[in-house]
Design a protein around this motif. Structure first.
Motif, PDB file in Angstrom:
ATOM      1  N   VAL A 217      72.181  66.614   9.690  1.00  0.00           N
ATOM      2  CA  VAL A 217      71.546  67.202  10.866  1.00  0.00           C
ATOM      3  C   VAL A 217      72.365  66.441  12.161  1.00  0.00           C
ATOM      4  O   VAL A 217      72.661  66.992  13.278  1.00  0.00           O
TER       5      VAL A 217
ATOM      6  N   ALA B 198      69.895  76.952   6.509  1.00  0.00           N
ATOM      7  CA  ALA B 198      68.851  77.519   5.665  1.00  0.00           C
ATOM      8  C   ALA B 198      69.684  78.319   4.429  1.00  0.00           C
ATOM      9  O   ALA B 198      69.120  78.085   3.275  1.00  0.00           O
TER      10      ALA B 198
ATOM     11  N   VAL C  80      64.025  73.741   8.011  1.00  0.00           N
ATOM     12  CA  VAL C  80      65.116  73.772   8.679  1.00  0.00           C
ATOM     13  C   VAL C  80      64.876  73.389  10.252  1.00  0.00           C
ATOM     14  O   VAL C  80      65.579  72.855  10.835  1.00  0.00           O
ATOM     15  N   ARG C  81      63.985  74.299  10.947  1.00  0.00           N
ATOM     16  CA  ARG C  81      63.709  74.101  12.252  1.00  0.00           C
ATOM     17  C   ARG C  81      63.108  72.842  12.420  1.00  0.00           C
ATOM     18  O   ARG C  81      63.550  72.229  13.674  1.00  0.00           O
ATOM     19  N   LYS C  82      62.249  72.248  11.517  1.00  0.00           N
ATOM     20  CA  LYS C  82      61.793  70.887  11.871  1.00  0.00           C
ATOM     21  C   LYS C  82      63.111  69.875  11.984  1.00  0.00           C
ATOM     22  O   LYS C  82      63.133  69.060  12.633  1.00  0.00           O
TER      23      LYS C  82
ATOM     24  N   LEU D 206      66.245  70.446  12.493  1.00  0.00           N
ATOM     25  CA  LEU D 206      67.340  70.512  13.552  1.00  0.00           C
ATOM     26  C   LEU D 206      66.446  69.999  15.026  1.00  0.00           C
ATOM     27  O   LEU D 206      67.217  69.602  15.804  1.00  0.00           O
TER      28      LEU D 206
ATOM     29  N   SER E  73      70.612  77.011  12.500  1.00  0.00           N
ATOM     30  CA  SER E  73      69.740  77.485  11.384  1.00  0.00           C
ATOM     31  C   SER E  73      70.229  78.363  10.331  1.00  0.00           C
ATOM     32  O   SER E  73      69.824  78.143   9.200  1.00  0.00           O
TER      33      SER E  73
ATOM     34  N   ARG F 110      62.724  78.075   6.091  1.00  0.00           N
ATOM     35  CA  ARG F 110      62.977  78.049   7.766  1.00  0.00           C
ATOM     36  C   ARG F 110      62.068  77.336   8.143  1.00  0.00           C
ATOM     37  O   ARG F 110      62.636  76.645   9.283  1.00  0.00           O
ATOM     38  N   GLU F 111      61.019  76.834   7.975  1.00  0.00           N
ATOM     39  CA  GLU F 111      60.236  75.784   8.858  1.00  0.00           C
ATOM     40  C   GLU F 111      60.792  74.414   8.619  1.00  0.00           C
ATOM     41  O   GLU F 111      60.769  73.765   9.576  1.00  0.00           O
TER      42      GLU F 111
ATOM     43  N   VAL G 115      69.257  74.379  17.254  1.00  0.00           N
ATOM     44  CA  VAL G 115      68.474  74.829  16.230  1.00  0.00           C
ATOM     45  C   VAL G 115      68.976  76.397  16.146  1.00  0.00           C
ATOM     46  O   VAL G 115      69.031  76.784  14.972  1.00  0.00           O
ATOM     47  N   ASP G 116      69.187  77.085  17.228  1.00  0.00           N
ATOM     48  CA  ASP G 116      69.421  78.563  17.177  1.00  0.00           C
ATOM     49  C   ASP G 116      70.985  78.559  16.497  1.00  0.00           C
ATOM     50  O   ASP G 116      71.360  79.448  15.575  1.00  0.00           O
TER      51      ASP G 116
END
Length: 326
Positions: free
Chosen positions: A148, A250, A266-268, A270, A246, A263-264, A242-243
């Motif tokens: 990341v 994922a 990955v967002r955390k 990034l 992601s 998904r959760e 993030v966008d």
């Protein structure tokens, strides 16, 4: 394709019957062609666990004069590789290549990191990831935090004026879109005194948490064009890290066997606060770690052409080495 380009394309399809030359020039200026990213290499196995990150303009830009391209490429290399000591593997009108060598006691003939740039705006980074041993196996664990950090760093690079400077600048640069590719070497072959071992990465370590389930016997994989390739094209200039990443991250976790909260996770990962300054993106010697350290030698047996000169900053000042151990 954005709605604006779709409308323009339909209009040009009509006008091309009457004004073919004018329509062709307008299409070349207004419609994204995704040509630069199409020249990216297929992601393949090798002597290291490479994280591949490729970024290119969605719309082909006009190219600089060769002398200007090589000057700007060298400046961008200093931004991407930061304080690491790098060598110029090749510098010419069609490509510039930079390599970070292994300065450790178990020196490898293969570079730790390889950076390539092209006059169409394409930048290809092969980042050698550090590895951690897994008990009772030759397989290894990789760091999601490191992955990341590199992705976020390259996102910052793509928005730096020095990236746009490797091709002719455009008035609408901030409206232009990016094409990305992200890949990760799933396995490597290691020669241990004539006996070849296939070594895979089997799990990830993360400071922000991972999905609940990971199969114990699944080998990760990577498509030849990277993870989620269709969703990594035409990314808006103002899209966050993030966008942007992601979908690829994922896909990486899913193909590694992770399930339950992908998904959760990955967002955390990034969105976690990270220092992505190039001067703090530290090079780590990615020596193969095994349960029996004497069983398998260090990785790497590759030649990458002649090395012309040592890396320097754009000012001509030598770049200091800044390597730490894991």
């Amino acid at each position: 394709m954005p709605l604006f380009e779709t409308a323009i394309g339909k209009t040009l399809a009509v006008t091309s019957r009457f004004l073919p030359q004018l329509s062709a020039r307008a299409e070349a200026r207004l419609i994204t062609d995704h040509r630069p990213i199409s020249g990216s290499p297929n992601f393949h196995d090798g002597g290291r666990f490479w994280l591949w990150v490729v970024v290119a303009p969605s719309h082909s830009p006009r190219q600089l004069e060769p002398v200007d391209f090589t000057d700007q490429a060298h400046a961008l290399a200093g931004l991407i590789l930061g304080d690491q000591q790098f060598e110029v593997g090749y510098s010419g009108s069609s490509e510039c290549r930079y390599e970070v060598r292994d300065p450790g006691p178990r020196a490898l003939t293969e570079a730790i990191h390889i950076l390539r740039m092209y006059p169409d705006g394409r930048v290809v980074l092969q980042w050698g990831l550090r590895t951690s041993p897994m008990a009772n196996t030759l397989n290894v664990e990789l760091s999601l935090d490191e992955i990341v950090s590199v992705l976020c760093h390259m996102h910052e690079v793509a928005h730096d004026p020095r990236y746009a400077a490797i091709h002719v600048r455009r008035r609408t640069e901030r409206m232009r879109r990016f094409d990305w590719r992200v890949g990760l070497t799933p396995s490597i072959s290691v020669d241990n005194h004539g006996v070849f071992h296939n070594v895979s990465w089997r799990s990830l370590a993360s400071s922000t948490g991972l999905p609940a389930v990971l199969p114990t016997e699944q080998n990760p994989s990577c498509p030849v064009h990277g993870f989620a390739p269709s969703r990594m094209k035409g990314v808006k200039h103002n899209a966050s890290a993030v966008d942007t990443f992601s979908p690829a991250l994922a896909h990486l976790l899913v193909d590694a066997g992770y399930t339950g909260g992908v998904r959760e996770s990955v967002r955390k990962a990034l969105a976690a606060p990270r220092s992505i300054s190039s001067h703090q993106l530290v090079s780590v010697v990615p020596v193969l770690a095994t349960a029996d350290e004497s069983a398998v030698p260090a990785i790497g047996d590759s030649t990458n052409g002649d090395r012309a000169t040592s890396g320097t900053r754009p000012t001509g000042e030598p770049v200091p080495n800044r390597t730490t151990s894991a």
